[in-house]
Design a protein around this motif. Structure first.
Motif, PDB file in Angstrom:
ATOM      1  N   GLY A 223       0.784  -1.258   0.054  1.00  0.00           N
ATOM      2  CA  GLY A 223       0.061  -0.019  -0.074  1.00  0.00           C
ATOM      3  C   GLY A 223       0.752   1.317   0.131  1.00  0.00           C
ATOM      4  N   LEU A 224       0.273   2.336  -0.554  1.00  0.00           N
ATOM      5  CA  LEU A 224       1.092   3.559  -0.538  1.00  0.00           C
ATOM      6  C   LEU A 224       1.159   4.153   0.692  1.00  0.00           C
ATOM      7  CD1 LEU A 224      -0.471   5.254  -3.688  1.00  0.00           C
ATOM      8  CD2 LEU A 224       1.328   3.800  -3.791  1.00  0.00           C
ATOM      9  N   VAL A 225       2.059   4.788   0.992  1.00  0.00           N
ATOM     10  CA  VAL A 225       2.467   5.314   2.365  1.00  0.00           C
ATOM     11  C   VAL A 225       2.780   7.124   2.194  1.00  0.00           C
ATOM     12  CG1 VAL A 225       3.284   3.113   3.327  1.00  0.00           C
ATOM     13  CG2 VAL A 225       4.964   4.907   2.301  1.00  0.00           C
ATOM     14  N   THR A 226       2.786   7.714   3.495  1.00  0.00           N
ATOM     15  CA  THR A 226       2.898   9.199   3.318  1.00  0.00           C
ATOM     16  C   THR A 226       4.319   9.257   2.770  1.00  0.00           C
ATOM     17  OG1 THR A 226       1.529   9.400   5.237  1.00  0.00           O
ATOM     18  CG2 THR A 226       3.122  11.136   4.937  1.00  0.00           C
ATOM     19  N   GLY A 227       4.640  10.455   1.966  1.00  0.00           N
ATOM     20  CA  GLY A 227       5.849  10.576   1.393  1.00  0.00           C
ATOM     21  C   GLY A 227       6.039  10.015   0.225  1.00  0.00           C
ATOM     22  N   GLN A 228       5.418   9.050  -0.145  1.00  0.00           N
ATOM     23  CA  GLN A 228       5.567   8.351  -1.505  1.00  0.00           C
ATOM     24  C   GLN A 228       5.168   9.153  -2.664  1.00  0.00           C
ATOM     25  OE1 GLN A 228       4.225   4.472  -1.093  1.00  0.00           O
ATOM     26  NE2 GLN A 228       5.415   3.615  -2.772  1.00  0.00           N
ATOM     27  N   LEU A 229       6.058   9.169  -3.915  1.00  0.00           N
ATOM     28  CA  LEU A 229       5.794   9.900  -4.844  1.00  0.00           C
ATOM     29  C   LEU A 229       4.881   8.825  -5.991  1.00  0.00           C
ATOM     30  CD1 LEU A 229       6.456  12.480  -6.527  1.00  0.00           C
ATOM     31  CD2 LEU A 229       8.049  11.278  -7.466  1.00  0.00           C
TER      32      LEU A 229
ATOM     33  N   PHE B 236       2.695  13.368  -8.111  1.00  0.00           N
ATOM     34  CA  PHE B 236       2.896  14.188  -6.548  1.00  0.00           C
ATOM     35  C   PHE B 236       3.256  13.135  -5.630  1.00  0.00           C
ATOM     36  CE2 PHE B 236      -1.606  12.711  -7.641  1.00  0.00           C
ATOM     37  CZ  PHE B 236      -1.881  12.279  -6.328  1.00  0.00           C
ATOM     38  N   ALA B 237       3.551  13.885  -4.409  1.00  0.00           N
ATOM     39  CA  ALA B 237       3.939  13.229  -3.422  1.00  0.00           C
ATOM     40  C   ALA B 237       2.721  13.242  -2.397  1.00  0.00           C
ATOM     41  CB  ALA B 237       5.038  13.703  -2.631  1.00  0.00           C
ATOM     42  N   LEU B 238       2.584  12.140  -1.474  1.00  0.00           N
ATOM     43  CA  LEU B 238       1.415  12.091  -0.680  1.00  0.00           C
ATOM     44  C   LEU B 238       2.142  12.651   0.788  1.00  0.00           C
ATOM     45  CD1 LEU B 238       0.138   8.378  -1.117  1.00  0.00           C
ATOM     46  CD2 LEU B 238      -0.546  10.487  -2.071  1.00  0.00           C
ATOM     47  N   ASN B 239       1.809  13.966   0.642  1.00  0.00           N
ATOM     48  CA  ASN B 239       2.434  14.847   1.832  1.00  0.00           C
ATOM     49  C   ASN B 239       1.477  16.070   2.348  1.00  0.00           C
ATOM     50  OD1 ASN B 239       3.087  16.695  -0.131  1.00  0.00           O
ATOM     51  ND2 ASN B 239       5.333  16.169  -0.105  1.00  0.00           N
ATOM     52  N   ASP B 240       1.947  16.790   2.973  1.00  0.00           N
ATOM     53  CA  ASP B 240       1.226  17.821   3.501  1.00  0.00           C
ATOM     54  C   ASP B 240       0.996  18.809   2.689  1.00  0.00           C
ATOM     55  OD1 ASP B 240       0.671  16.752   6.069  1.00  0.00           O
ATOM     56  OD2 ASP B 240       2.387  17.860   7.064  1.00  0.00           O
ATOM     57  N   GLN B 241       1.616  18.908   1.414  1.00  0.00           N
ATOM     58  CA  GLN B 241       1.483  19.923   0.258  1.00  0.00           C
ATOM     59  C   GLN B 241       0.577  19.436  -0.624  1.00  0.00           C
ATOM     60  OE1 GLN B 241       5.606  21.421  -1.275  1.00  0.00           O
ATOM     61  NE2 GLN B 241       6.500  20.015   0.486  1.00  0.00           N
ATOM     62  N   THR B 242       0.134  18.524  -0.436  1.00  0.00           N
ATOM     63  CA  THR B 242      -1.184  17.676  -1.119  1.00  0.00           C
ATOM     64  C   THR B 242      -2.303  17.938  -0.605  1.00  0.00           C
ATOM     65  OG1 THR B 242       0.385  16.447  -2.501  1.00  0.00           O
ATOM     66  CG2 THR B 242      -1.858  15.730  -2.620  1.00  0.00           C
TER      67      THR B 242
END
Length: 323
Positions: free
Chosen positions: A80-86, A115-121
């Motif tokens: 599964g995708l995790v935080t911070g991953q592109l 995009f990255a899975l982070n606080d900027q998204t």
């Protein structure tokens, strides 16, 4: 002008994260804890069509929800995708209140949104994709509080403060969340590297004089594809000045991996400093490397931002994928 998806993806926060947020890779989706659960709003979204092709989407309007929900339409494979991953995705986005289509990918196999899975998204987008698998198609109904509600809506996109958003997302590919290769022993004269629980490196520069030639060590040896000259390489990195022992740049600190061209920037437009290019070329995806770059393979006798002229640079790099 920014494309609509760029506005959607980055609307949550303009502020850069202050600490790295990559998480450890899961062995399977079962090991991943979703941030968004199934719910009645997501179940009202009907999606037909094949993965990788524009879907037919139908839902009753207005579709409202107080919490972001998701439904898996097509199962994927892998962790599964995790935080911070592109990630790279094809997606269709709708206003949940009106049913109007806001944005849709070309679904042409070449122009996915990355995009990255982070606080900027956008919060609802990051949360909805967490634990999704590559090859999956998911429907995410994003609550206003996880979309444009806190900003009072988005007039450019035709979204009011109380509008939900409906995403249908095909997860096409994902870079590694962190280097996952086997640990290696490097030369004793290189700086020491200690990783925190999220894989973010701390770098200790020895008190000895800096090397005069390019020094490259493999800290972790990955089993993925080999980086070739001219490849677009997805990396996380931290850079330190040998003499001052100060960090001058870090993608981990900015909260997102970056894509760099593995080519000498003095010869190829868009490339990087020669020593960094040499350090990347020939390495494998999943590797973590350390490179000590002397001035003649870095910025030479010219100041570059916070880097003084004549500086020896130290980089620790996670090689996460080839774009």
């Amino acid at each position: 002008m920014r494309k609509p998806f760029a506005l959607i993806a980055t609307a949550a926060l303009a502020m850069v994260a202050l600490t790295g947020c990559s998480s450890a890779s899961s062995d399977s989706a079962a090991d991943c804890t979703p941030l968004v659960k199934d719910g009645p709003a997501a179940e009202l979204v009907t999606v037909t069509g094949e993965f990788g092709k524009a879907p037919t989407v139908d839902f009753p309007t207005p579709l409202k929800t107080d919490t972001t929900e998701r439904a898996v339409i097509i199962d994927g494979t892998g962790p599964g995708l995790v935080t911070g991953q592109l990630v790279s995705v094809d997606l269709s986005v709708y206003n949940g209140s009106t049913g109007a289509k806001i944005e849709e990918s070309a679904y042409d196999g070449t122009s996915q949104a990355s995009f990255a899975l982070n606080d900027q998204t956008l919060t609802g987008l990051t949360d909805g994709l967490t634990c999704a698998q590559v090859g999956s198609r998911i429907a995410v109904v994003v609550a206003p509080d996880d979309a444009f509600g806190p900003q009072g809506g988005n007039a450019q996109l035709g979204v009011a403060a109380d509008d939900s958003l409906v995403f249908v997302i095909d997860v096409v590919s994902a870079a590694l969340p962190r280097a996952n290769g086997k640990d290696q022993t490097v030369a004793s004269n290189l700086p020491s590297v200690v990783l925190d629980e999220n894989g973010v490196p701390g770098i200790t520069i020895p008190s000895a004089e800096a090397p005069k030639t390019l020094e490259i060590g493999v800290l972790k040896k990955g089993s993925g594809a080999t980086v070739k000259e001219g490849d677009s390489v997805i990396v996380n990195y931290t850079g330190v000045i040998w003499d001052t022992k100060k960090v001058f740049d870090s993608s981990w600190a900015k909260g997102s991996p970056v894509t760099l061209l593995a080519a000498d920037g003095s010869k190829t437009a868009g490339g990087v400093i020669p020593g960094f290019a040499d350090a990347l070329i020939g390495q494998t995806v999943g590797s973590q490397i350390i490179a000590v770059i002397p001035p003649d393979q870095g910025y030479g006798d010219t100041d570059s931002g916070s880097i003084p002229a004549g500086s020896t640079l130290v980089f620790v790099v996670d090689i996460l994928g080839i774009g």
